[in-house]
Structures are given as structure tokens and as C-alpha cells.
Design a protein around this motif. Structure first.
Motif, PDB file in Angstrom:
ATOM      1  N   TYR A  71      10.554  15.916   7.244  1.00  0.00           N
ATOM      2  CA  TYR A  71      11.412  16.209   8.393  1.00  0.00           C
ATOM      3  C   TYR A  71      11.927  17.640   8.294  1.00  0.00           C
ATOM      4  CZ  TYR A  71      11.589  11.109   8.493  1.00  0.00           C
ATOM      5  OH  TYR A  71      11.256   9.790   8.497  1.00  0.00           O
ATOM      6  N   HIS A  80      14.489   4.242  16.619  1.00  0.00           N
ATOM      7  CA  HIS A  80      15.421   5.256  16.137  1.00  0.00           C
ATOM      8  C   HIS A  80      14.898   6.639  16.492  1.00  0.00           C
ATOM      9  CE1 HIS A  80      12.315   4.984  13.059  1.00  0.00           C
ATOM     10  NE2 HIS A  80      12.584   6.255  12.760  1.00  0.00           N
ATOM     11  N   HIS A  93      10.896   6.092  17.924  1.00  0.00           N
ATOM     12  CA  HIS A  93       9.873   5.084  17.644  1.00  0.00           C
ATOM     13  C   HIS A  93      10.438   3.949  16.792  1.00  0.00           C
ATOM     14  CE1 HIS A  93       8.404   7.217  13.665  1.00  0.00           C
ATOM     15  NE2 HIS A  93       9.707   7.155  13.745  1.00  0.00           N
ATOM     16  N   HIS A 123      15.499  10.977  15.253  1.00  0.00           N
ATOM     17  CA  HIS A 123      15.586  11.694  13.984  1.00  0.00           C
ATOM     18  C   HIS A 123      16.610  12.821  14.075  1.00  0.00           C
ATOM     19  CE1 HIS A 123      11.665   9.754  14.482  1.00  0.00           C
ATOM     20  NE2 HIS A 123      11.840   9.395  13.218  1.00  0.00           N
TER      21      HIS A 123
HETATM   22 FE   LIG Z   1      11.151   7.635  12.232  1.00  0.00          FE
END
Ligand SMILES: [Fe+2]
Length: 190
Positions: free
Chosen positions: A162, A99, A146, A101
Motif C-alpha cells: 500500500y 472496505h 472490495h 484503503h
Molecule cells: Fe483491501
């Protein structure tokens, strides 16, 4: 350290919704890199510091740890305009799949247990597989993709930051020709 874990207890809906009532464990006080410009994303280095310092304060997050046999259990611990912090717990065999982000920078640390991280290196490197042991911090830029897995025999707990806050995540499959984007999800799905 003992955990009050309840693996047979159904997990709350992971999408449970982080709102303005989400607890703020105080880690945002360290996120000062963008002071004066709250719209500038925090750097991976600053996010690294946030998760490392939070991991050193288990009293801030240990009571949020739950385990779900259905899927990873996660909870947003803090959020503001420029970043957010999540706790995720993992049973053996649970994984994210590949995936991204959604353009956010990020960092995560393994606070308890051990995980495995897969990513694609350059043409010379191919698939990279890293053991991410307790205390290790991984930080990454906005394009990073990742797959994180609990391939160990026991549960694991991770802390993630994040910036900007996640607004979407795309999922990928690793095929012979490389990563192929297969789906995308937004905040209403987590
Ligand atoms: Fe991640």
C-alpha cells in the motif's frame, strides 16, 4: 511446498504493531518509482511489481505464515515513508468484508491458495466476482472498495503493498442501494 502451519495455535494479536523493528524483506529496493520525491505515492503498477517479486521469493515471507481460527492472521513485513507490505493468511470462510484503503493505492497477490474478490462495477455491471488464483496480482487506485474472501477449501496466503502506508480503512455493507459506509478503523486497531 510445505508449510509449518499451526491452525490450533492462538494467533498473536493482529494489531501487533508494526514498528520500526518490522522486518524488511528487501522488497523496498524495488520501490524506486518515486525516487527523488518520497512523498509521492507509488503507482499501482509499482505496487504490483513489489508484491509479484516478493511472491517469487518465499524465503522472505514463508516463515511468517500462521493461521488463526479466530480471524485472518496478518503481519507487516516492511514499511517506510511511502509504502508498506503486509502478509495475510486466510482459513476457509475468512473474509474482509467490503472496505476501502483510506486513499492509499494498493496491490495484492495470492501467493498460496485461491481467493474470491467482490467489487462493484459500473451501473451496467453491478457486483463483480473474480476468482483470484495463485500467482494473480490485483492492483487498484485510491478509491477502490472490495471484499476479499477465502471461499476455497484450503488456506491461502496473500502479499499486499500500500502507498502511502495505510492510515485508515472504512468498512461498508452492500445493501440494495449500493455500498453504505458503516465504520472506520485506524492503525491502532490492526
Ligand atoms: Fe483491501
Amino acid at each position: 511446498m510445505s508449510l509449518d502451519l499451526a491452525p490450533d495455535t492462538p494467533a498473536p494479536a493482529p494489531a501487533a504493531a508494526p514498528t520500526a523493528t518490522a522486518e524488511r524483506p528487501g522488497v523496498t529496493a524495488t520501490a524506486t518509482a518515486a525516487a527523488g520525491d518520497t512523498r509521492a505515492p507509488l503507482t499501482p503498477s509499482t505496487l504490483r511489481t513489489i508484491v509479484r517479486e516478493l511472491a517469487e521469493q518465499p524465503e522472505q515471507w514463508i516463515h511468517h505464515v500462521r493461521l488463526s481460527t479466530e480471524e485472518r492472521w496478518y503481519r507487516r513485513l516492511a514499511a517506510d515513508e511511502d509504502h508498506e507490505v503486509w502478509l495475510i493468511s486466510w482459513l476457509p470462510g475468512q473474509s474482509t468484508g467490503f472496505h476501502d484503503h483510506g486513499g492509499s493505492r494498493g496491490a495484492f497477490t495470492v501467493a498460496l491458495g485461491e481467493l474470491e474478490e467482490l467489487s462493484l462495477g459500473g451501473p451496467e455491471q453491478g457486483l463483480l466476482i473474480r476468482r483470484v488464483q495463485s500467482g494473480t496480482v490485483r492492483a487498484f487506485g485510491p478509491e477502490y472498495v472490495h471484499d476479499v474472501r477465502n471461499t476455497a477449501s484450503g488456506p491461502a496466503v496473500t502479499l499486499h503493498a500500500y502507498s502511502p502506508p495505510l492510515h485508515s480503512m472504512a468498512h461498508y455493507e452492500l445493501r440494495a442501494g449500493g455500498l453504505v459506509r458503516t465504520s472506520e478503523e485506524g492503525p491502532d486497531q490492526w
